[in-house]
Design a protein around this motif. Structure first.
Motif, PDB file in Angstrom:
ATOM      1  N   GLY A  26       0.796  -1.212   0.000  1.00 40.91           N
ATOM      2  CA  GLY A  26       0.000   0.000   0.000  1.00 40.91           C
ATOM      3  C   GLY A  26       0.835   1.271   0.000  1.00 40.91           C
ATOM      4  N   ARG A  27       1.936   1.261   0.702  1.00 38.83           N
ATOM      5  CA  ARG A  27       2.857   2.393   0.743  1.00 38.83           C
ATOM      6  C   ARG A  27       4.283   1.850   0.825  1.00 38.83           C
ATOM      7  NH1 ARG A  27       0.288   7.304   2.462  1.00 38.83           N
ATOM      8  NH2 ARG A  27      -1.711   7.280   1.369  1.00 38.83           N
ATOM      9  N   ALA A  28       5.216   2.670   0.386  1.00 42.51           N
ATOM     10  CA  ALA A  28       6.610   2.230   0.384  1.00 42.51           C
ATOM     11  C   ALA A  28       7.180   2.197   1.792  1.00 42.51           C
ATOM     12  CB  ALA A  28       7.437   3.168  -0.492  1.00 42.51           C
ATOM     13  N   LEU A  29       7.973   1.170   2.037  1.00 40.17           N
ATOM     14  CA  LEU A  29       8.598   0.991   3.353  1.00 40.17           C
ATOM     15  C   LEU A  29       9.456   2.191   3.728  1.00 40.17           C
ATOM     16  CD1 LEU A  29      10.397  -2.203   4.592  1.00 40.17           C
ATOM     17  CD2 LEU A  29      11.619  -0.052   4.512  1.00 40.17           C
ATOM     18  N   ASP A  30      10.111   2.796   2.738  1.00 42.44           N
ATOM     19  CA  ASP A  30      11.079   3.846   3.069  1.00 42.44           C
ATOM     20  C   ASP A  30      10.440   5.165   3.477  1.00 42.44           C
ATOM     21  OD1 ASP A  30      12.105   4.567  -0.393  1.00 42.44           O
ATOM     22  OD2 ASP A  30      10.190   4.803   0.652  1.00 42.44           O
ATOM     23  N   ARG A  31       9.127   5.180   3.626  1.00 42.65           N
ATOM     24  CA  ARG A  31       8.439   6.341   4.183  1.00 42.65           C
ATOM     25  C   ARG A  31       8.400   6.311   5.703  1.00 42.65           C
ATOM     26  NH1 ARG A  31       4.257   8.622   0.602  1.00 42.65           N
ATOM     27  NH2 ARG A  31       3.015   9.030   2.466  1.00 42.65           N
ATOM     28  N   TYR A  32       8.756   5.154   6.297  1.00 40.99           N
ATOM     29  CA  TYR A  32       8.490   4.929   7.718  1.00 40.99           C
ATOM     30  C   TYR A  32       9.713   4.498   8.498  1.00 40.99           C
ATOM     31  CZ  TYR A  32       3.819   4.616   5.734  1.00 40.99           C
ATOM     32  OH  TYR A  32       2.659   4.874   5.058  1.00 40.99           O
ATOM     33  N   GLY A  33       9.697   4.838   9.806  1.00 41.50           N
ATOM     34  CA  GLY A  33      10.544   4.110  10.729  1.00 41.50           C
ATOM     35  C   GLY A  33       9.893   2.749  10.960  1.00 41.50           C
ATOM     36  N   VAL A  34      10.703   1.722  11.075  1.00 36.26           N
ATOM     37  CA  VAL A  34      10.181   0.356  11.180  1.00 36.26           C
ATOM     38  C   VAL A  34      10.699  -0.283  12.464  1.00 36.26           C
ATOM     39  CG1 VAL A  34       9.985  -1.895  10.086  1.00 36.26           C
ATOM     40  CG2 VAL A  34      10.127   0.169   8.675  1.00 36.26           C
ATOM     41  N   PHE A  35       9.838  -0.999  13.148  1.00 37.72           N
ATOM     42  CA  PHE A  35      10.158  -1.526  14.476  1.00 37.72           C
ATOM     43  C   PHE A  35       9.662  -2.959  14.601  1.00 37.72           C
ATOM     44  CE2 PHE A  35      11.311   2.615  16.068  1.00 37.72           C
ATOM     45  CZ  PHE A  35      10.642   3.440  15.191  1.00 37.72           C
ATOM     46  N   TRP A  36      10.339  -3.714  15.463  1.00 37.65           N
ATOM     47  CA  TRP A  36       9.871  -5.038  15.872  1.00 37.65           C
ATOM     48  C   TRP A  36       9.599  -5.002  17.369  1.00 37.65           C
ATOM     49  CZ3 TRP A  36       8.655  -9.027  12.703  1.00 37.65           C
ATOM     50  CH2 TRP A  36       9.156  -9.001  11.403  1.00 37.65           C
ATOM     51  N   PHE A  37       8.427  -5.479  17.744  1.00 34.73           N
ATOM     52  CA  PHE A  37       8.037  -5.648  19.137  1.00 34.73           C
ATOM     53  C   PHE A  37       7.778  -7.128  19.376  1.00 34.73           C
ATOM     54  CE2 PHE A  37       7.193  -1.352  20.841  1.00 34.73           C
ATOM     55  CZ  PHE A  37       7.310  -0.605  19.684  1.00 34.73           C
ATOM     56  N   ARG A  38       7.722  -7.517  20.634  1.00 35.43           N
ATOM     57  CA  ARG A  38       7.319  -8.876  20.968  1.00 35.43           C
ATOM     58  C   ARG A  38       6.500  -8.862  22.244  1.00 35.43           C
ATOM     59  NH1 ARG A  38      13.193 -11.563  22.589  1.00 35.43           N
ATOM     60  NH2 ARG A  38      13.556 -10.353  24.512  1.00 35.43           N
ATOM     61  N   GLN A  39       5.647  -9.872  22.362  1.00 36.80           N
ATOM     62  CA  GLN A  39       4.807 -10.008  23.535  1.00 36.80           C
ATOM     63  C   GLN A  39       4.794 -11.456  23.957  1.00 36.80           C
ATOM     64  OE1 GLN A  39       0.866  -8.351  23.219  1.00 36.80           O
ATOM     65  NE2 GLN A  39       0.689  -8.201  25.437  1.00 36.80           N
ATOM     66  N   ALA A  40       5.397 -11.708  25.101  1.00 34.78           N
ATOM     67  CA  ALA A  40       5.411 -13.055  25.663  1.00 34.78           C
ATOM     68  C   ALA A  40       4.127 -13.285  26.451  1.00 34.78           C
ATOM     69  CB  ALA A  40       6.628 -13.215  26.558  1.00 34.78           C
ATOM     70  N   PRO A  41       3.743 -14.532  26.659  1.00 39.02           N
ATOM     71  CA  PRO A  41       2.516 -14.822  27.410  1.00 39.02           C
ATOM     72  C   PRO A  41       2.534 -14.168  28.787  1.00 39.02           C
ATOM     73  CG  PRO A  41       3.328 -16.794  26.358  1.00 39.02           C
ATOM     74  CD  PRO A  41       4.387 -15.754  26.151  1.00 39.02           C
ATOM     75  N   GLY A  42       1.489 -13.434  29.103  1.00 37.07           N
ATOM     76  CA  GLY A  42       1.375 -12.816  30.403  1.00 37.07           C
ATOM     77  C   GLY A  42       2.214 -11.573  30.609  1.00 37.07           C
ATOM     78  N   LYS A  43       2.866 -11.121  29.560  1.00 39.37           N
ATOM     79  CA  LYS A  43       3.726  -9.945  29.688  1.00 39.37           C
ATOM     80  C   LYS A  43       3.270  -8.837  28.750  1.00 39.37           C
ATOM     81  CE  LYS A  43       7.890 -12.343  31.236  1.00 39.37           C
ATOM     82  NZ  LYS A  43       9.351 -12.514  31.021  1.00 39.37           N
ATOM     83  N   GLU A  44       3.768  -7.636  29.014  1.00 37.88           N
ATOM     84  CA  GLU A  44       3.452  -6.509  28.155  1.00 37.88           C
ATOM     85  C   GLU A  44       4.286  -6.566  26.875  1.00 37.88           C
ATOM     86  OE1 GLU A  44       2.162  -3.208  31.533  1.00 37.88           O
ATOM     87  OE2 GLU A  44       3.804  -2.801  30.153  1.00 37.88           O
ATOM     88  N   TYR A  94       5.856 -12.008  17.757  1.00 32.02           N
ATOM     89  CA  TYR A  94       6.655 -10.894  17.259  1.00 32.02           C
ATOM     90  C   TYR A  94       5.813 -10.081  16.277  1.00 32.02           C
ATOM     91  CZ  TYR A  94      10.855 -12.605  19.491  1.00 32.02           C
ATOM     92  OH  TYR A  94      11.786 -12.983  20.431  1.00 32.02           O
ATOM     93  N   TYR A  95       5.815  -8.778  16.507  1.00 33.01           N
ATOM     94  CA  TYR A  95       5.021  -7.866  15.705  1.00 33.01           C
ATOM     95  C   TYR A  95       5.918  -6.855  14.989  1.00 33.01           C
ATOM     96  CZ  TYR A  95       1.101  -9.373  18.658  1.00 33.01           C
ATOM     97  OH  TYR A  95       0.157 -10.109  19.318  1.00 33.01           O
ATOM     98  N   CYS A  96       5.581  -6.582  13.760  1.00 35.51           N
ATOM     99  CA  CYS A  96       6.202  -5.508  13.012  1.00 35.51           C
ATOM    100  C   CYS A  96       5.322  -4.268  13.165  1.00 35.51           C
ATOM    101  CB  CYS A  96       6.307  -5.919  11.543  1.00 35.51           C
ATOM    102  SG  CYS A  96       7.045  -4.702  10.465  1.00 35.51           S
ATOM    103  N   ALA A  97       5.952  -3.107  13.302  1.00 36.19           N
ATOM    104  CA  ALA A  97       5.212  -1.862  13.457  1.00 36.19           C
ATOM    105  C   ALA A  97       5.917  -0.751  12.687  1.00 36.19           C
ATOM    106  CB  ALA A  97       5.096  -1.485  14.929  1.00 36.19           C
ATOM    107  N   ALA A  98       5.188   0.309  12.403  1.00 36.05           N
ATOM    108  CA  ALA A  98       5.757   1.405  11.635  1.00 36.05           C
ATOM    109  C   ALA A  98       5.080   2.719  11.994  1.00 36.05           C
ATOM    110  CB  ALA A  98       5.600   1.134  10.131  1.00 36.05           C
ATOM    111  N   ARG A  99       5.803   3.777  11.774  1.00 34.18           N
ATOM    112  CA  ARG A  99       5.254   5.120  11.927  1.00 34.18           C
ATOM    113  C   ARG A  99       6.172   6.080  11.199  1.00 34.18           C
ATOM    114  NH1 ARG A  99       4.591   8.191  16.872  1.00 34.18           N
ATOM    115  NH2 ARG A  99       5.044   9.909  15.437  1.00 34.18           N
ATOM    116  N   VAL A 100       5.649   7.237  10.897  1.00 31.15           N
ATOM    117  CA  VAL A 100       6.505   8.286  10.376  1.00 31.15           C
ATOM    118  C   VAL A 100       7.233   8.923  11.553  1.00 31.15           C
ATOM    119  CG1 VAL A 100       5.074   8.693   8.356  1.00 31.15           C
ATOM    120  CG2 VAL A 100       4.641   9.993  10.455  1.00 31.15           C
ATOM    121  N   GLY A 101       8.302   9.601  11.273  1.00 32.75           N
ATOM    122  CA  GLY A 101       9.083  10.213  12.333  1.00 32.75           C
ATOM    123  C   GLY A 101       8.432  11.448  12.913  1.00 32.75           C
ATOM    124  N   LEU A 102       8.922  11.876  14.053  1.00 31.79           N
ATOM    125  CA  LEU A 102       8.467  13.107  14.683  1.00 31.79           C
ATOM    126  C   LEU A 102       9.052  14.304  13.935  1.00 31.79           C
ATOM    127  CD1 LEU A 102       9.084  12.051  18.390  1.00 31.79           C
ATOM    128  CD2 LEU A 102       6.921  11.995  17.149  1.00 31.79           C
TER     129      LEU A 102
END
Length: 127
Positions: A26-44, A94-102
């Motif tokens: 839908g949009r080019a990757l190079d427009r965004y900062g890209v991040f990996w998060f993870r969530q273990a069972p019972g944890k944030e 494991y989750y991939c996430a993205a946003r534009v910069g500040l």
């Protein structure tokens, strides 16, 4: 609107490796900062790694430094997370996430600051 789709999760023994991918559509990757998060069972949900739009700066949380490597291929619109020397404590979705910069050019590292998310991929590390 950009969509993110993760792949590459699975079951691996301790000490093994996996490579996760996050494909942008839908949009080019190079427009965004890209991040990996993870969530273990019972944890944030916690940040694992992230990079700026240009890839000039990459952050790693302390527990994965030297074991995980973030990379991205703008031509393929795909980001990768190479995970080596996996340990049972790495077990999580494991989750991939993205946003534009500040306006300052920086990126917050909190999950609440992310705008776009993939659905996640499960990584299970057996001892």
């Amino acid at each position: 609107q950009v969509q993110l789709s993760e792949a590459g999760g699975g079951l691996v023994q301790a000490g093994g490796s996996l490579r996760l991918s996050c494909t942008f559509s839908g949009r080019a990757l190079d427009r965004y900062g890209v991040f990996w998060f993870r969530q273990a069972p019972g944890k944030e949900r916690e940040i694992v790694t992230g990079t700026t739009r240009t890839g000039s700066v990459t952050y790693y949380t302390e527990s994965v430094k030297g074991r995980f490597t973030f990379s991205k291929d703008n031509g393929k619109n795909t980001a990768y997370l190479q995970m080596d020397s996996l340990q049972p404590e790495d077990t999580a979705v494991y989750y991939c996430a993205a946003r534009v910069g500040l306006s300052t050019g920086g990126y917050p590292l909190q999950s609440a600051a992310m705008v776009f998310w993939g659905k996640g991929t499960l990584v299970t590390v057996s001892s």
